[in-house]
Enzyme design. Structure first.
Site, short mmCIF file in Angstrom:
data_model
loop_
_atom_site.label_atom_id
_atom_site.label_comp_id
_atom_site.label_asym_id
_atom_site.label_seq_id
_atom_site.Cartn_x
_atom_site.Cartn_y
_atom_site.Cartn_z
N SER A 38 0.82 -1.22 0.00
CA SER A 38 0.00 0.00 0.00
C SER A 38 0.85 1.26 0.00
CB SER A 38 -0.87 0.06 1.25
OG SER A 38 -1.22 -1.20 1.71
N HIS A 69 -3.81 0.08 -3.29
CA HIS A 69 -3.13 -0.87 -4.18
C HIS A 69 -3.60 -0.61 -5.61
CE1 HIS A 69 -1.22 -3.76 -1.32
NE2 HIS A 69 -2.03 -3.14 -0.50
N HIS A 91 -4.60 -10.26 -1.40
CA HIS A 91 -4.43 -10.78 -0.03
C HIS A 91 -5.42 -11.92 0.21
CE1 HIS A 91 -3.28 -6.51 0.06
NE2 HIS A 91 -2.43 -6.82 1.03
N TYR A 93 -7.19 -12.24 2.80
CA TYR A 93 -8.40 -11.72 3.45
C TYR A 93 -9.42 -11.19 2.45
CZ TYR A 93 -6.29 -7.01 3.06
OH TYR A 93 -5.72 -5.86 2.60
N GLU A 94 -9.01 -11.00 1.20
CA GLU A 94 -9.96 -10.57 0.18
C GLU A 94 -10.82 -11.75 -0.30
OE1 GLU A 94 -8.08 -7.66 -2.75
OE2 GLU A 94 -6.35 -8.37 -1.64
N ALA A 121 3.27 -3.04 4.85
CA ALA A 121 3.04 -2.28 6.06
C ALA A 121 2.70 -3.29 7.14
CB ALA A 121 1.87 -1.33 5.87
N MET A 219 -0.54 -8.95 7.18
CA MET A 219 -1.51 -9.83 6.51
C MET A 219 -1.09 -10.19 5.08
SD MET A 219 -4.91 -7.76 7.71
CE MET A 219 -5.06 -7.13 9.40
N SER A 220 0.19 -10.08 4.78
CA SER A 220 0.63 -10.34 3.40
C SER A 220 1.97 -11.06 3.40
CB SER A 220 0.74 -9.01 2.63
OG SER A 220 1.80 -8.23 3.14
N ASN A 243 2.17 1.11 12.86
CA ASN A 243 1.44 1.28 14.13
C ASN A 243 1.97 0.28 15.15
OD1 ASN A 243 -0.20 -0.51 12.11
ND2 ASN A 243 -0.70 -1.27 14.17
N HIS A 255 -7.23 2.15 10.33
CA HIS A 255 -6.65 1.88 9.01
C HIS A 255 -6.23 3.17 8.30
CE1 HIS A 255 -5.65 -0.12 5.34
NE2 HIS A 255 -6.58 0.51 4.66
N1 HPA Z 1 -1.73 -5.88 12.16
C1 HPA Z 1 -1.80 -6.54 10.98
N2 HPA Z 1 -1.52 -5.98 9.83
C2 HPA Z 1 -1.13 -4.70 9.82
C3 HPA Z 1 -1.03 -3.95 11.00
C4 HPA Z 1 -1.36 -4.57 12.23
O1 HPA Z 1 -1.28 -3.98 13.32
N3 HPA Z 1 -0.62 -2.70 10.64
C5 HPA Z 1 -0.49 -2.70 9.29
N4 HPA Z 1 -0.78 -3.91 8.78
#
Ligand code: HPA
Length: 283
Positions: A38, A69, A91, A93-94, A121, A219-220, A243, A255
């Site tokens: 991203s 993306h 991903h 999760y999609e 990220a 998540m990737s 974060n 997000h």
């Molecule tokens: N958790 C999972 N995926 C993420 C996070 C998180 O805190 N921050 C950015 N992608």
């Protein structure tokens, strides 16, 4: 071995068509692949004589629907190295099956890449990893409950039981450290836990991941590394901590803020990828 064992399986079907569609548009033979997470699309702006192929124009390639993306494959040169850059990824999760999530990486492998640079990220589990910190992934925990290698093995791609001892190439990590030092950008190393998502983790889950030895969570990346290592492609994965992971600080994860911090740190991450690619191309 019979055709069914040696040839394309349902999970890898369509690779040849995608490769043929790309080869019909360019004779470039990429050596290094790059997957941009991203907000990192600006890296692709520096590709010389770029050919931009929207994913929708490549048969079998899954669309990337995540915010930030773009969904374009960019082929061209970078610092004298022929590259193929994926602006955007799919991903799990999609709802995209694991074999589809790695379709692009496998196509790049078939096009001849020997090295893959992945960016993402992530959340910082190690409290010393403040938002904005860049981290070279040194190893992973696959907690996504699946793998793109599940199912009949396509022997034309790689072995049934690939070794993951050096999944995150130690030589490439050394090149990344040297590149970061030249640029004056701090670069940490850490273990990445891959989480299915799309919900961020609970504080209890983060405590569990910490106990398991994870420094980062995202998540990737892990499905792509599995597919790349299966094909013998060497990997470098660079994370931007956007974060503190859930429960590390007394504040919720948002997000929008993840994207904001990612955008601010993207300059450094793009600079680092630019600095390291010529080194990967010649190593
Ligand atoms: N958790 C999972 N995926 C993420 C996070 C998180 O805190 N921050 C950015 N992608």
């Amino acid at each position: 071995m019979n055709e069914a064992v040696l040839g394309a399986t349902s999970s890898t079907a369509g690779l040849d068509e995608a490769v043929a569609a790309i080869r019909a548009r360019t004779s470039l033979e990429p050596r290094v692949g790059v997957v941009l997470g991203s907000g990192l699309g600006t890296f692709a702006d520096a590709v010389e004589e770029p050919l931009e192929l929207p994913y929708g124009e490549i048969p079998g390639w899954p669309a990337s629907t995540a915010v930030g993306h773009a969904g374009t494959l960019v082929l061209g040169g970078f610092g004298g190295v022929p590259v193929a850059v994926m602006k955007g990824r799919a991903h799990l999760y999609e709802g995209v099956p694991a074999a589809k999530v790695v379709f692009g990486v496998r196509v790049l492998g078939r096009l001849g890449i020997e090295s893959l640079v992945l960016t993402n990220a992530c959340g910082g589990i190690d409290p010393s990893l403040e938002p904005g910190t860049l981290v070279a992934i040194s190893d992973h925990l696959n907690l996504q409950g699946t793998s793109p290698l599940v199912g009949p093995n396509d022997e034309t791609l790689g072995p049934r039981f690939p070794d993951l001892s050096d999944a995150y190439d130690p030589g490439y990590r050394a090149l990344a450290r040297a590149a970061a030092e030249r640029l004056g950008i701090p670069l940490s190393e850490g273990v990445y836990a891959a989480w299915l998502g799309p919900a961020f983790e609970t504080p209890a889950e983060i405590r569990m991941l910490r106990a398991l030895g994870a420094d980062l969570v995202g998540m990737s990346t892990v499905p792509e590394v599995l597919a790349a290592r299966h094909m013998g492609i060497r990997c470098l994965a660079l994370s931007c901590v956007t974060n503190a992971a859930a429960g590390i600080l007394p504040e919720p994860i948002d997000h929008e803020r993840v994207l904001e911090v990612g955008a601010r740190a993207s300059g450094d991450l793009v600079a680092l990828v630019r600095e390291v690619i010529p080194a990967l191309g010649s190593s």
